[in-house]
Enzyme design. Structure first.
Site, mmCIF file in Angstrom:
data_model
loop_
_atom_site.group_PDB
_atom_site.id
_atom_site.type_symbol
_atom_site.label_atom_id
_atom_site.label_comp_id
_atom_site.label_asym_id
_atom_site.label_seq_id
_atom_site.Cartn_x
_atom_site.Cartn_y
_atom_site.Cartn_z
ATOM 1 N N LYS A 223 0.896 -1.447 0.207
ATOM 2 C CA LYS A 223 0.266 -0.037 -0.025
ATOM 3 C C LYS A 223 1.047 1.515 -0.101
ATOM 4 O O LYS A 223 0.661 2.410 -0.621
ATOM 5 C CB LYS A 223 -0.822 0.352 0.896
ATOM 6 C CG LYS A 223 -2.050 -1.048 1.353
ATOM 7 C CD LYS A 223 -2.609 -1.113 2.515
ATOM 8 C CE LYS A 223 -2.031 -1.015 3.806
ATOM 9 N NZ LYS A 223 -1.602 -2.238 4.238
ATOM 10 N N ARG B 166 -10.217 0.357 8.621
ATOM 11 C CA ARG B 166 -9.367 -0.278 9.144
ATOM 12 C C ARG B 166 -10.275 -1.555 9.957
ATOM 13 O O ARG B 166 -10.339 -2.755 10.898
ATOM 14 C CB ARG B 166 -8.247 -0.424 10.049
ATOM 15 C CG ARG B 166 -7.007 -1.102 9.351
ATOM 16 C CD ARG B 166 -5.905 -1.306 10.604
ATOM 17 N NE ARG B 166 -4.283 -1.649 10.597
ATOM 18 C CZ ARG B 166 -3.748 -1.069 9.459
ATOM 19 N NH1 ARG B 166 -3.432 0.054 9.886
ATOM 20 N NH2 ARG B 166 -2.629 -1.301 9.215
ATOM 21 N N ARG C 177 11.962 -5.769 5.171
ATOM 22 C CA ARG C 177 11.788 -4.131 4.667
ATOM 23 C C ARG C 177 12.488 -3.421 6.382
ATOM 24 O O ARG C 177 12.640 -3.441 7.282
ATOM 25 C CB ARG C 177 10.896 -3.833 4.584
ATOM 26 C CG ARG C 177 9.789 -3.728 5.418
ATOM 27 C CD ARG C 177 8.381 -3.801 5.234
ATOM 28 N NE ARG C 177 7.354 -3.230 6.373
ATOM 29 C CZ ARG C 177 5.882 -2.869 6.238
ATOM 30 N NH1 ARG C 177 5.838 -2.906 4.737
ATOM 31 N NH2 ARG C 177 5.703 -2.437 6.756
ATOM 32 N N ARG D 287 14.454 0.494 10.809
ATOM 33 C CA ARG D 287 13.578 -0.465 11.444
ATOM 34 C C ARG D 287 12.074 -0.407 11.470
ATOM 35 O O ARG D 287 12.433 0.633 12.896
ATOM 36 C CB ARG D 287 14.158 -2.030 11.337
ATOM 37 C CG ARG D 287 14.879 -2.904 10.180
ATOM 38 C CD ARG D 287 15.141 -4.286 10.771
ATOM 39 N NE ARG D 287 16.889 -4.557 9.780
ATOM 40 C CZ ARG D 287 16.949 -5.199 8.902
ATOM 41 N NH1 ARG D 287 15.379 -5.632 8.316
ATOM 42 N NH2 ARG D 287 17.456 -5.270 8.127
ATOM 43 N N ARG E 149 -0.725 -8.754 13.508
ATOM 44 C CA ARG E 149 -1.694 -7.610 12.487
ATOM 45 C C ARG E 149 -2.316 -8.755 11.069
ATOM 46 O O ARG E 149 -3.248 -7.659 10.800
ATOM 47 C CB ARG E 149 -0.529 -6.963 11.700
ATOM 48 C CG ARG E 149 -0.078 -5.513 12.535
ATOM 49 C CD ARG E 149 1.797 -5.701 12.814
ATOM 50 N NE ARG E 149 1.582 -4.348 11.687
ATOM 51 C CZ ARG E 149 2.660 -4.237 10.535
ATOM 52 N NH1 ARG E 149 4.151 -4.887 10.983
ATOM 53 N NH2 ARG E 149 2.868 -3.073 9.213
HETATM 54 P P1 AMP Z 1 0.555 0.104 9.387
HETATM 55 O O1 AMP Z 1 1.579 1.479 9.616
HETATM 56 O O2 AMP Z 1 -0.520 1.125 8.867
HETATM 57 O O3 AMP Z 1 0.619 -1.115 8.802
HETATM 58 O O4 AMP Z 1 -0.537 0.577 11.121
HETATM 59 C C1 AMP Z 1 0.701 0.238 11.683
HETATM 60 C C2 AMP Z 1 0.091 0.093 12.990
HETATM 61 O O5 AMP Z 1 -0.561 1.410 13.825
HETATM 62 C C3 AMP Z 1 -1.615 -0.984 13.115
HETATM 63 O O6 AMP Z 1 -0.021 -2.005 13.080
HETATM 64 C C4 AMP Z 1 -2.109 -0.092 14.270
HETATM 65 O O7 AMP Z 1 -1.442 -0.956 15.756
HETATM 66 C C5 AMP Z 1 -1.880 0.735 14.328
HETATM 67 N N1 AMP Z 1 -2.424 1.361 12.994
HETATM 68 C C6 AMP Z 1 -2.306 2.565 11.814
HETATM 69 N N2 AMP Z 1 -4.606 2.023 11.125
HETATM 70 C C7 AMP Z 1 -4.455 2.570 12.332
HETATM 71 C C8 AMP Z 1 -6.445 1.752 11.995
HETATM 72 N N3 AMP Z 1 -7.225 3.431 11.358
HETATM 73 N N4 AMP Z 1 -6.928 1.636 12.719
HETATM 74 C C9 AMP Z 1 -6.522 1.566 13.804
HETATM 75 N N5 AMP Z 1 -5.078 1.195 14.393
HETATM 76 C C10 AMP Z 1 -4.234 1.204 13.548
#
Ligand code: AMP
Length: 213
Positions: A13, A88, A127, A160, A172
């Site tokens: 993404k 999400r 990554r 990282r 996740r």
């Molecule tokens: P990401 O960078 O999108 O993979 O997000 C990293 C972490 O941030 C996720 O594993 C969640 O803990 C938190 N997070 C990011 N976006 C959301 C969202 N829309 N709702 C809830 N938690 C989020």
């Protein structure tokens, strides 16, 4: 144009959002990046989010809806945005509908990057990024041309993400399957939903996305 990019962690993404940002002048709105910035700055939101993020769980809908709504109010979002990592949950999807209606904004496309979860674990755990300019690298697929030196800016500092370890990644993904995948029919029913093969190489994924536009 306003769009949502969906897909489990590591589906690409961020990579695709970065490309659309460069090519189309859109703005990438990543709630993950906003939360990481809040954690780094030690704000109350950051303090509330830190341990949840480290465990691979989801931060509360209330917090995330709040930061996204504020971000949408900044003028650059009017040029077209890409939501990366939001919504999400069903609660977030409904909150987004209400926010957009209130701000007189509309969604044009919702695109899910479909991926194989086992392959993703390898993709994510390898990554890393340049600490200075954010250029993305990978232990197996994309090392800097000169070892230890960023191709894009020459920096020798890399970082990282704390949550890019296998246990957290699996959590996740479980969250994605349980809480995020159920929101897809919400968009399919409105005729704005498409799926793209996220396992193809970056350029092929980009072409499939452009074909949808
Ligand atoms: P990401 O960078 O999108 O993979 O997000 C990293 C972490 O941030 C996720 O594993 C969640 O803990 C938190 N997070 C990011 N976006 C959301 C969202 N829309 N709702 C809830 N938690 C989020």
């Amino acid at each position: 144009m306003n769009l949502i990019l969906l897909g489990p962690p590591g589906a690409g993404k961020g990579t695709q959002a970065g490309r659309l940002m460069k090519n189309l002048g859109m703005v990438q709105l990543s709630t993950g990046d906003m939360l990481r910035a809040a954690v780094a700055a030690g704000t109350p939101v950051g303090l509330a989010a830190k341990s949840v993020m480290e465990s691979g769980g989801l931060v509360s809908d209330e917090i995330v809806n709040g930061i996204l709504s504020e971000r949408l109010d900044q003028p650059d979002a009017r040029a077209g945005f890409i939501l990366d990592g939001y919504p999400r949950t069903t609660v977030q999807a409904h909150a987004l509908d209400a926010m957009l209606a209130q701000k007189d904004l509309a969604l044009d496309h919702v695109i899910e990057l479909v991926v194989d979860e086992d392959a993703l674990v390898e993709r994510i755990t390898g990554r890393f990024t340049c600490a200075n300019c954010g250029e993305g690298y990978h232990d197996h697929f994309k090392l800097p041309v000169t070892p230890g030196v960023c191709d894009a800016c020459g920096s020798t500092q890399f970082k990282r993400r704390a949550d890019d370890n296998e246990a957290t990644v699996r959590q996740r993904m479980a969250e994605y399957r349980a809480k995020t995948a159920p929101i897809l029919p919400h968009y399919a029913a409105r005729g704005i939903f498409s799926r793209v093969d996220g396992m193809a190489d970056m350029d092929a994924v980009a072409q499939s996305i452009d074909a949808i536009f």
